[in-house]
Design an enzyme around this catalytic site. Sequence first.
Site, PDB file in Angstrom:
ATOM      1  N   GLU A  65      30.035  47.863 -34.715  1.00 46.66           N
ATOM      2  CA  GLU A  65      30.235  48.966 -35.201  1.00 46.66           C
ATOM      3  C   GLU A  65      30.185  49.374 -36.872  1.00 46.66           C
ATOM      4  OE1 GLU A  65      33.912  50.160 -33.536  1.00 46.66           O
ATOM      5  OE2 GLU A  65      34.051  51.957 -34.510  1.00 46.66           O
ATOM      6  N   ASP A 112      33.813  45.673 -35.617  1.00 46.07           N
ATOM      7  CA  ASP A 112      33.956  46.904 -36.418  1.00 46.07           C
ATOM      8  C   ASP A 112      34.209  46.722 -37.989  1.00 46.07           C
ATOM      9  OD1 ASP A 112      34.170  49.503 -37.514  1.00 46.07           O
ATOM     10  OD2 ASP A 112      35.995  50.054 -36.326  1.00 46.07           O
ATOM     11  N   LYS A 170      38.121  43.641 -35.964  1.00 49.39           N
ATOM     12  CA  LYS A 170      37.607  44.190 -37.446  1.00 49.39           C
ATOM     13  C   LYS A 170      37.406  43.121 -38.282  1.00 49.39           C
ATOM     14  CE  LYS A 170      39.398  48.408 -36.961  1.00 49.39           C
ATOM     15  NZ  LYS A 170      38.608  49.560 -37.163  1.00 49.39           N
ATOM     16  N   LYS A 177      35.291  60.408 -31.954  1.00 49.75           N
ATOM     17  CA  LYS A 177      36.642  60.674 -32.160  1.00 49.75           C
ATOM     18  C   LYS A 177      36.785  62.175 -32.468  1.00 49.75           C
ATOM     19  CE  LYS A 177      37.438  56.062 -34.527  1.00 49.75           C
ATOM     20  NZ  LYS A 177      37.915  55.558 -35.681  1.00 49.75           N
ATOM     21  N   ASP A 191      30.517  55.175 -35.833  1.00 48.29           N
ATOM     22  CA  ASP A 191      31.810  55.840 -35.960  1.00 48.29           C
ATOM     23  C   ASP A 191      31.860  56.708 -37.188  1.00 48.29           C
ATOM     24  OD1 ASP A 191      34.426  56.440 -36.455  1.00 48.29           O
ATOM     25  OD2 ASP A 191      35.206  54.573 -36.035  1.00 48.29           O
ATOM     26  N   GLY A 244      39.863  55.398 -31.558  1.00 51.98           N
ATOM     27  CA  GLY A 244      41.076  55.990 -31.600  1.00 51.98           C
ATOM     28  C   GLY A 244      41.343  55.801 -33.080  1.00 51.98           C
ATOM     29  N   SER A 279      41.768  47.334 -29.970  1.00 52.29           N
ATOM     30  CA  SER A 279      41.251  46.811 -31.326  1.00 52.29           C
ATOM     31  C   SER A 279      42.055  46.174 -31.892  1.00 52.29           C
ATOM     32  CB  SER A 279      40.971  48.283 -32.096  1.00 52.29           C
ATOM     33  OG  SER A 279      40.571  48.283 -33.472  1.00 52.29           O
TER      34      SER A 279
HETATM   35  O1  OSB Z   1      37.402  52.259 -37.082  1.00 55.36           O
HETATM   36  O2  OSB Z   1      37.965  52.740 -34.978  1.00 55.36           O
HETATM   37  C1  OSB Z   1      38.222  52.593 -36.251  1.00 55.36           C
HETATM   38  C2  OSB Z   1      42.181  52.628 -36.666  1.00 55.36           C
HETATM   39  C3  OSB Z   1      42.246  53.512 -37.663  1.00 55.36           C
HETATM   40  C4  OSB Z   1      41.204  53.834 -38.289  1.00 55.36           C
HETATM   41  C5  OSB Z   1      39.985  53.577 -37.804  1.00 55.36           C
HETATM   42  C6  OSB Z   1      39.675  52.913 -36.770  1.00 55.36           C
HETATM   43  C7  OSB Z   1      40.925  52.427 -36.028  1.00 55.36           C
HETATM   44  C8  OSB Z   1      40.953  51.460 -35.009  1.00 55.36           C
HETATM   45  C9  OSB Z   1      42.137  51.648 -33.899  1.00 55.36           C
HETATM   46  O3  OSB Z   1      39.836  50.648 -34.568  1.00 55.36           O
HETATM   47  C10 OSB Z   1      41.697  52.141 -32.533  1.00 55.36           C
HETATM   48  C11 OSB Z   1      42.932  52.379 -31.623  1.00 55.36           C
HETATM   49  O4  OSB Z   1      43.364  53.369 -31.936  1.00 55.36           O
HETATM   50  O5  OSB Z   1      43.375  51.870 -30.997  1.00 55.36           O
HETATM   51 MG    MG Z   2      35.423  52.137 -36.235  1.00 55.29          MG
END
Ligand code: OSB
Ligand code: MG
Length: 369
Positions: free
Chosen positions: A213, A188, A163, A262, A238, A290, A135
């Site tokens: 996402e 995302d 992102k 998650k 998510d 994550g 990510s």
């Molecule tokens: O939206 O997936 C998300 C990290 C913190 C909060 C929200 C998100 C994320 C990530 C990181 O996209 C994913 C990772 O842990 O590698």
């Molecule tokens: Mg997400």
Amino acid sequence: MTIERIDLEILRLPYVHFFETSFGRSYDRTFILVRVQAGGACGLGEVVAEEAPLYSSETTQTAWHILKDFLVPALLKSRDPDPLAFAAAARKFRGHPMAKAGLELALWDLKAKAEGVPLSVLWGGTKTEIEAGVSCGIEDTLDDLVTRIGGYLSEGYQRIKIKVKPGWDVEACVAVRRIFPHIALQVDANGAYIPADIPHLKALDAFHLVMVEQPFPPYDLWDHAKLQKEMKTPLCLDESIVSETSARQALEMGSCRIVNIKVGRVGGPAEAKKIHDFCLARGVPVWCGGMLESGIGRAANLHLASLPNFKLPNDLSASNRYWKEDLIDPEIVLEKGGVIKVPAGPGIGVHPVEERIRRATLRKETLRP
Ligand code: OSB
Ligand code: MG
């Protein structure tokens, strides 16, 4: 087996590289580590609540309060280490899924260690390695983004997620697709758009993305359904998926075609497994999201992602994607083919390095029956 003590610690670890989402930029991660001692074994769980209430309404401090004043006292009264009994008892407390999940995770780790099996075995995992994705946060420039993605691809990651937010979406996709026309790419938004953005979001169909996402805020299943009807690209939810019930409602409404799971967001592994099984029965693929966990939380995620319906690459990357020094030994590494091995030892299957944990600890408290 009865519970003898529970330790709560607040830790802070600096990232190797800042992480920016539509909420803003952060340079380090603050989280809670839960340890449950019983019968000579210790179960570990990571509470993924962040310092500020941006991704969700929980924070490190609210999770600390709920654990210390409600969840841990209830558990120390029963002294019953059974994770399903805890999950059922914790249901009477409204909300606070991340606080609940961290403690439930510690109980699953304890149970698996007591039985001498990996967590994946307790949870019905079928894979020995999982597909790793990465990510990528928002960068200062599009060139920085493309360079960073190039680095991750050369390390072997199978899928790139970027992102996005208004002003950093179509142009980011254009920049990435110009250099990497064929990679598995997804975006995302962490809820950064509003329904009036539907015509704009439809432009993302041009980039053959694996998924889009969470374009709209968590509570808005209705507008996700409207957008999904107008887009070819599958939507993935998510933040909106907080339980098996919300997964069912989202799928019945047509709000998404893919589900991100998650453990923290849904209140623990028991609920995560229910969502997994429900989606499997409906033919809807899931993948493991994550929260930039330390190796302790990420090891648990690897076990979860070994279940059969985790059919898409996960937000599970190697330790060196996140940290200069992870809290575990050996660290999590990316294997050839862009996969990560599910740890084979009992419980989470990774060893915490106490000296590194001590150095990262801001606050600590021991609670006894
Ligand atoms: O939206 O997936 C998300 C990290 C913190 C909060 C929200 C998100 C994320 C990530 C990181 O996209 C994913 C990772 O842990 O590698
Ligand atoms: Mg997400």
